[in-house]
Design a protein around this motif. Structure first.
Motif, short mmCIF file in Angstrom:
data_model
loop_
_atom_site.label_atom_id
_atom_site.label_comp_id
_atom_site.label_asym_id
_atom_site.label_seq_id
_atom_site.Cartn_x
_atom_site.Cartn_y
_atom_site.Cartn_z
N HIS A 6 0.84 -1.20 0.00
CA HIS A 6 0.00 0.00 0.00
C HIS A 6 0.88 1.25 0.00
O HIS A 6 0.58 2.23 -0.69
N HIS A 31 -7.12 2.65 -0.38
CA HIS A 31 -6.70 1.47 0.37
C HIS A 31 -7.82 0.42 0.33
O HIS A 31 -7.54 -0.79 0.26
N ASP A 35 -7.59 -3.72 -0.71
CA ASP A 35 -7.76 -4.76 0.30
C ASP A 35 -8.80 -5.80 -0.12
O ASP A 35 -8.82 -6.91 0.40
N ASP A 79 -3.92 0.82 7.80
CA ASP A 79 -3.43 -0.41 8.43
C ASP A 79 -2.85 -0.17 9.81
O ASP A 79 -2.52 -1.13 10.51
N HIS A 82 -4.13 -2.18 12.73
CA HIS A 82 -3.70 -3.56 12.99
C HIS A 82 -2.74 -3.62 14.17
O HIS A 82 -2.53 -4.68 14.75
N HIS A 94 -11.26 -3.88 6.38
CA HIS A 94 -10.60 -4.78 7.33
C HIS A 94 -11.59 -5.71 8.02
O HIS A 94 -11.20 -6.48 8.89
#
Ligand SMILES: [Zn+2]
Length: 126
Positions: A6, A31, A35, A79, A82, A94
């Motif tokens: 990314h 993004h 994904d 991200d 995470h 996500h």
């Protein structure tokens, strides 16, 4: 998709000439579709984190605090969650819509993407 991929794609497209804020927002939003594509993901988050921060440092060092860096940061930022100790992820891609997990044999696809982005930046980055 790995955060490093990314970051690389966001940085490369940051070289298209958009202003820094537009590059940042464009890549934070883009993004999502990346994904959704079935892909391999690193199971060890710390490795991806090290490569992501290394990539962002390289973008900043090589191209300064301009659209390339902000595009890379915008691509990586979703991200960040995470790394947080939360059960329910906030970024829409996500959750259950996240792309199907592929085996390690598909890691090469992201490596090729990262190399292509680096080549693009070497030619067009400024
Ligand atoms: Zn993500």
């Amino acid at each position: 998709m790995t955060t490093t991929a990314h970051t690389a794609l966001g940085g490369a497209l940051g070289a298209l000439g958009l202003p820094s804020p537009a590059s940042f927002v464009l890549w934070a939003v883009s993004h999502y579709p990346l994904d959704l594509i079935p892909h391999w993901d690193l199971k060890r988050t710390w490795i991806d984190t090290v490569f992501t921060f290394g990539s962002l440092g390289a973008l900043f060092f090589l191209f300064g605090p301009g659209p390339v860096f902000w595009g890379g940061l915008g691509g990586a930022l979703p991200d960040l969650e995470h790394l947080l100790p939360i059960r329910r992820k906030l970024y829409p891609s996500h959750g259950p819509r996240h792309g199907r997990a592929l085996p390690f044999s598909h890691a090469a696809e992201q490596l090729v993407l990262i190399v292509l982005c680096a080549a693009f930046l070497a030619r067009y980055g400024r």
